[in-house]
Every structure is written in C-alpha cells, then in structure tokens.
Design a protein around this motif. Structure first.
Motif, PDB file in Angstrom:
ATOM      1  N   VAL A   4       0.864  -1.177   0.000  1.00 27.33           N
ATOM      2  CA  VAL A   4       0.000   0.000   0.000  1.00 27.33           C
ATOM      3  C   VAL A   4       0.900   1.226   0.000  1.00 27.33           C
ATOM      4  O   VAL A   4       1.816   1.335   0.817  1.00 27.33           O
ATOM      5  CB  VAL A   4      -0.932   0.016   1.225  1.00 27.33           C
ATOM      6  CG1 VAL A   4      -1.644   1.359   1.339  1.00 27.33           C
ATOM      7  CG2 VAL A   4      -1.952  -1.109   1.123  1.00 27.33           C
ATOM      8  N   LYS A   5       0.635   2.132  -0.920  1.00 27.57           N
ATOM      9  CA  LYS A   5       1.411   3.367  -1.033  1.00 27.57           C
ATOM     10  C   LYS A   5       0.523   4.548  -0.687  1.00 27.57           C
ATOM     11  O   LYS A   5      -0.580   4.685  -1.211  1.00 27.57           O
ATOM     12  CB  LYS A   5       1.956   3.516  -2.456  1.00 27.57           C
ATOM     13  CG  LYS A   5       2.735   4.801  -2.699  1.00 27.57           C
ATOM     14  CD  LYS A   5       3.214   4.875  -4.144  1.00 27.57           C
ATOM     15  CE  LYS A   5       3.980   6.158  -4.418  1.00 27.57           C
ATOM     16  NZ  LYS A   5       4.439   6.237  -5.837  1.00 27.57           N
ATOM     17  N   LEU A   6       1.019   5.408   0.202  1.00 30.89           N
ATOM     18  CA  LEU A   6       0.283   6.602   0.606  1.00 30.89           C
ATOM     19  C   LEU A   6       1.161   7.834   0.396  1.00 30.89           C
ATOM     20  O   LEU A   6       2.367   7.804   0.669  1.00 30.89           O
ATOM     21  CB  LEU A   6      -0.133   6.515   2.079  1.00 30.89           C
ATOM     22  CG  LEU A   6      -1.042   5.348   2.474  1.00 30.89           C
ATOM     23  CD1 LEU A   6      -1.335   5.392   3.966  1.00 30.89           C
ATOM     24  CD2 LEU A   6      -2.334   5.350   1.676  1.00 30.89           C
ATOM     25  N   LEU A   7       0.543   8.899  -0.091  1.00 29.59           N
ATOM     26  CA  LEU A   7       1.234  10.174  -0.268  1.00 29.59           C
ATOM     27  C   LEU A   7       0.982  11.056   0.951  1.00 29.59           C
ATOM     28  O   LEU A   7      -0.157  11.197   1.405  1.00 29.59           O
ATOM     29  CB  LEU A   7       0.741  10.875  -1.534  1.00 29.59           C
ATOM     30  CG  LEU A   7       0.941  10.118  -2.848  1.00 29.59           C
ATOM     31  CD1 LEU A   7       0.421  10.949  -4.013  1.00 29.59           C
ATOM     32  CD2 LEU A   7       2.401   9.745  -3.063  1.00 29.59           C
ATOM     33  N   LEU A   8       2.045  11.653   1.467  1.00 25.17           N
ATOM     34  CA  LEU A   8       1.963  12.474   2.670  1.00 25.17           C
ATOM     35  C   LEU A   8       2.286  13.930   2.338  1.00 25.17           C
ATOM     36  O   LEU A   8       3.211  14.213   1.577  1.00 25.17           O
ATOM     37  CB  LEU A   8       2.949  11.975   3.731  1.00 25.17           C
ATOM     38  CG  LEU A   8       2.985  10.462   4.004  1.00 25.17           C
ATOM     39  CD1 LEU A   8       4.074  10.142   5.014  1.00 25.17           C
ATOM     40  CD2 LEU A   8       1.631   9.969   4.478  1.00 25.17           C
ATOM     41  N   THR A   9       1.520  14.830   2.925  1.00 26.81           N
ATOM     42  CA  THR A   9       1.800  16.264   2.840  1.00 26.81           C
ATOM     43  C   THR A   9       1.763  16.825   4.255  1.00 26.81           C
ATOM     44  O   THR A   9       0.786  16.614   4.981  1.00 26.81           O
ATOM     45  CB  THR A   9       0.774  16.991   1.960  1.00 26.81           C
ATOM     46  OG1 THR A   9       0.673  16.322   0.695  1.00 26.81           O
ATOM     47  CG2 THR A   9       1.197  18.427   1.724  1.00 26.81           C
ATOM     48  N   ILE A  10       2.834  17.516   4.649  1.00 26.83           N
ATOM     49  CA  ILE A  10       2.978  17.972   6.034  1.00 26.83           C
ATOM     50  C   ILE A  10       2.851  19.488   6.095  1.00 26.83           C
ATOM     51  O   ILE A  10       3.505  20.213   5.326  1.00 26.83           O
ATOM     52  CB  ILE A  10       4.330  17.519   6.629  1.00 26.83           C
ATOM     53  CG1 ILE A  10       4.381  15.981   6.689  1.00 26.83           C
ATOM     54  CG2 ILE A  10       4.536  18.099   8.013  1.00 26.83           C
ATOM     55  CD1 ILE A  10       5.075  15.324   5.550  1.00 26.83           C
ATOM     56  N   TYR A  11       2.004  19.955   7.019  1.00 27.76           N
ATOM     57  CA  TYR A  11       1.784  21.385   7.254  1.00 27.76           C
ATOM     58  C   TYR A  11       2.136  21.718   8.704  1.00 27.76           C
ATOM     59  O   TYR A  11       2.095  20.852   9.585  1.00 27.76           O
ATOM     60  CB  TYR A  11       0.318  21.766   7.015  1.00 27.76           C
ATOM     61  CG  TYR A  11      -0.178  21.532   5.618  1.00 27.76           C
ATOM     62  CD1 TYR A  11      -0.240  22.572   4.694  1.00 27.76           C
ATOM     63  CD2 TYR A  11      -0.619  20.267   5.219  1.00 27.76           C
ATOM     64  CE1 TYR A  11      -0.716  22.357   3.409  1.00 27.76           C
ATOM     65  CE2 TYR A  11      -1.092  20.044   3.935  1.00 27.76           C
ATOM     66  CZ  TYR A  11      -1.136  21.097   3.037  1.00 27.76           C
ATOM     67  OH  TYR A  11      -1.605  20.881   1.771  1.00 27.76           O
ATOM     68  N   ARG A  12       2.441  22.972   8.951  1.00 25.42           N
ATOM     69  CA  ARG A  12       2.606  23.433  10.330  1.00 25.42           C
ATOM     70  C   ARG A  12       1.225  23.641  10.957  1.00 25.42           C
ATOM     71  O   ARG A  12       0.305  24.125  10.307  1.00 25.42           O
ATOM     72  CB  ARG A  12       3.393  24.740  10.375  1.00 25.42           C
ATOM     73  CG  ARG A  12       4.855  24.599   9.947  1.00 25.42           C
ATOM     74  CD  ARG A  12       5.612  25.888  10.234  1.00 25.42           C
ATOM     75  NE  ARG A  12       6.977  25.827   9.754  1.00 25.42           N
ATOM     76  CZ  ARG A  12       7.997  25.296  10.427  1.00 25.42           C
ATOM     77  NH1 ARG A  12       7.783  24.784  11.628  1.00 25.42           N
ATOM     78  NH2 ARG A  12       9.208  25.284   9.919  1.00 25.42           N
ATOM     79  N   SER A  13       1.119  23.301  12.246  1.00 30.15           N
ATOM     80  CA  SER A  13      -0.138  23.501  12.967  1.00 30.15           C
ATOM     81  C   SER A  13      -0.062  24.630  13.974  1.00 30.15           C
ATOM     82  O   SER A  13      -1.043  24.928  14.653  1.00 30.15           O
ATOM     83  CB  SER A  13      -0.543  22.214  13.701  1.00 30.15           C
ATOM     84  OG  SER A  13      -0.872  21.210  12.782  1.00 30.15           O
ATOM     85  N   ASP A  14       1.094  25.272  14.104  1.00 30.00           N
ATOM     86  CA  ASP A  14       1.249  26.386  15.042  1.00 30.00           C
ATOM     87  C   ASP A  14       2.137  27.446  14.395  1.00 30.00           C
ATOM     88  O   ASP A  14       2.740  27.215  13.340  1.00 30.00           O
ATOM     89  CB  ASP A  14       1.832  25.896  16.375  1.00 30.00           C
ATOM     90  CG  ASP A  14       3.134  25.125  16.198  1.00 30.00           C
ATOM     91  OD1 ASP A  14       3.900  25.468  15.274  1.00 30.00           O
ATOM     92  OD2 ASP A  14       3.394  24.192  16.966  1.00 30.00           O
TER      93      ASP A  14
END
Length: 353
Positions: A27-37
């Motif tokens: 299973v392949k998943l694409l991740l996108t990371i954002y700041r939460s603070d």
C-alpha cells in the motif's frame, strides 16, 4: 512457469511474472505535512519519521510495523519564502506487510473449488479496500508533536494505485469522448498501459547490456496477453520535483514501458495486477515502486508521427543549408516503424536466433 489466472489473484498475493521478477503487494500513501502552530522552528525529517512510525505501531487498531526505509519525508526548498498555510514537506509511506488481511473467516461449506476460490478473492478484495480506506481516514488530519512543535498530516492514495479511480476515468473518457457528448459509434475501450520507474537492468539482456531490451520486455509482458505494440526506453524525468530537496536521478537507471494489448480484457487485468504492487528481482532486496496507468488512444500513432515530423524538419534544414544545385542528390531516409509484436512473431524471432 505456470501462470495463475489474474482474475483469481487476491490483492495481497505475490505474482511471479518470469525472468526472476515478481509483483509484490503493498500500500502506497502520499503524505503532505503542514505546520499547525506559528512556530518557525526548522522541520526535522528524522524526528517526524520516528513520530509517525511510532503512531502506526501504537495508535491503530491493527498495529503496523514500518521500517524506516519504507517511509520517506523530504522538506521543500525555500521554506522561508513559503506562506504559513503552505506545506513544509512531503513524503511517501509504504505498507508491505499485509499478511493479516489474508485471514478470512467465511463459511466454506457447499462450495465447489472454483466458487470457493472466486468468493475468497472477492472477500479479500473487499477486506483489503475497506482497510486501506480506513487507514487513510485514520491518518489524514492527525497532528504530530515534535518537542512542542506541531505538524498536521494530509494523506491520500496516489492515482496510479487507485484502480477503480483509473477505471472510472477511462470509462468517462470514452463514454463522452472527452468532448462532453456521448459517442454513438462503436464501443471504444483502452488497451495501452504505461509503466514508469522500473530498473532498466531488470529488463536488459543479461551479460549483454544494461539498457532495457525490447525482446526481454516482450517476453515478460506476453504472459499477460497478446501484444500489439511495445515500446521501452530510458526514463530520466520520473521523480524530478523542483520543490523538494532531493538528489538528481542517475541517467539510464530507470526505464519507461508502454504496452498495447490486442484485447481489452488483457489490458484490464494487467493494469489491475500492477496497481498496488512493487516489482522485485530474485536475489535482490530492492523493491521498485513504479507508477502504472493507462494511455489514451493514439500513443503509438502519435509517436510515429513525431518521428516523421522530426525527419522532415531535419531534411528541410539540410536542404536549406545546401546550394541549389545539390538538392537533387538528397535521398529520403527510410521511415522507422514503431515496434509491433505478437506472440507468434516473438517465437519466430527467437527460433531464427
């Protein structure tokens, strides 16, 4: 080599395709990371990886143990110039241990072997897709706290791993003919798949060359059905993204394979098998995580036309550079043909050799 019918292949089972190659489920998943603070502290990819690996192991209903090499996170360039709402990193997560999904508890009484096998596949497919959807829902939107700095995760399935999405796309394309009106002519269906990101040496002739071989590639893909056209070439552009901090790919290591089948059913079953799997070579620990998708009509026809246009431009350039008296001495070059293969022609070629 006995080849199992593709229709009876569960999504969690490995398929051997010859030449020491196997298609391994994952299973392949694409991740996108954002700041939460509002913090501007630099992102630490290693800490982020460890936090996500721990979450997968300890915070899910089904614990997932993911090796570090199956989780790749890379921050974007020029983070100081990006807006606060822009992502700061992207990544890819691979889940390869899917053995727990193979355990089914269905009642097997009063079923023939064929019915039992077919129902097993249907049960496993539903169980697999339900679990994959629940995994995405569980991971999408979670927050990871790294020493007081919070990051939010967005998760999605790549289009090339979503077979049902690909199928709907080509059905819509051919139903409306990409012009918003239903086609009243004969039924049109796709027949061509494209693979990108497979190691060139795995499709090369052993001890002859490291470049992909047309004959070797045809031998491998002919087990899926009769082939009308085949094209294989080096692929040096896959994975290049100017927004990520990544090393350039070494030229010639990967190849792109385009296969046109004679029957829609062979195209359909082949693409379904390639979606959601990686390719592995016997004796190698490397798993090549390629991209598989379908191609609209005209790929090979357009490719041949591009070759012809290039030759015409080259010829016109030579004519313009020559004195007028030399025009009649210029002979046209023979036009190359796009490779056309069938099972019979491949056998004849090998017999003559």
């Amino acid at each position: 080599m006995s080849f199992r019918p593709l229709k009876s292949l569960p999504p969690t089972e490995t398929l051997e395709i010859g030449s020491g190659l196997s298609l391994v489920p994952r299973v392949k998943l694409l991740l996108t990371i954002y700041r939460s603070d509002p913090s501007v502290k630099p992102i630490d990819e290693w800490q982020l990886k460890r936090a996500l690996i721990d979450f997968l192991k300890n915070s899910l209903s089904v614990s997932l143990t993911v090796p570090e090499e199956d989780l790749d996170i890379r921050r974007f360039k020029d983070l100081k110039k990006r807006k606060r709402e822009d992502p700061v990193a992207s990544g890819t997560l691979y889940v390869r241990d899917l053995g727990f999904l193979s355990k089914t508890s269905k009642n097997k009484q009063n079923l023939t072997y064929e019915d039992d096998e077919e129902e097993n596949v249907e049960v496993l497919e539903k169980k697999f897709f339900d679990w994959k959807r629940s995994l995405v829902d569980r991971l999408d939107g979670i927050e990871l706290n790294l020493e007081g700095v919070k990051f939010r995760l967005n998760v999605s399935i790549p289009p090339c791993d979503d077979f049902e999405g690909l199928k709907k796309a080509w059905e819509d394309f051919y139903a409306f003919n990409n012009r918003g009106s239903y086609s009243r002519g004969g039924r049109q269906q796709p027949d061509t798949i494209i693979l990108r990101g497979v190691p060139s040496r795995w499709f090369a002739e052993p001890r002859v060359s490291s470049k992909p071989s047309m004959l070797v590639t045809h031998t491998i893909f002919s087990v899926f059905g009769r082939i009308r056209h085949l094209n294989v070439a080096e692929d040096n552009d896959l994975g290049k993204n100017s927004d990520e901090e990544s090393e350039d790919l070494v030229s010639g290591l990967q190849c792109k394979i385009v296969v046109q089948f004679e029957k829609y059913e062979d195209f359909h079953n082949t693409l379904k098998v390639f979606c959601g799997r990686s390719i592995q070579k016997q004796g190698s620990r490397l798993k090549a995580d390629y991209e598989a998708t379908w191609v609209k009509d005209g790929f090979f026809r357009n490719a041949q036309q591009r070759v012809i246009n290039s030759q015409i431009q080259e010829k016109n350039g030579r004519l313009q550079a020559m004195p007028a008296g030399h025009y009649e001495s210029v002979a046209p070059k023979p036009q190359p043909q796009i490779a056309r293969f069938s099972s019979e022609s491949a056998r004849l070629k090998r017999f003559k050799e």
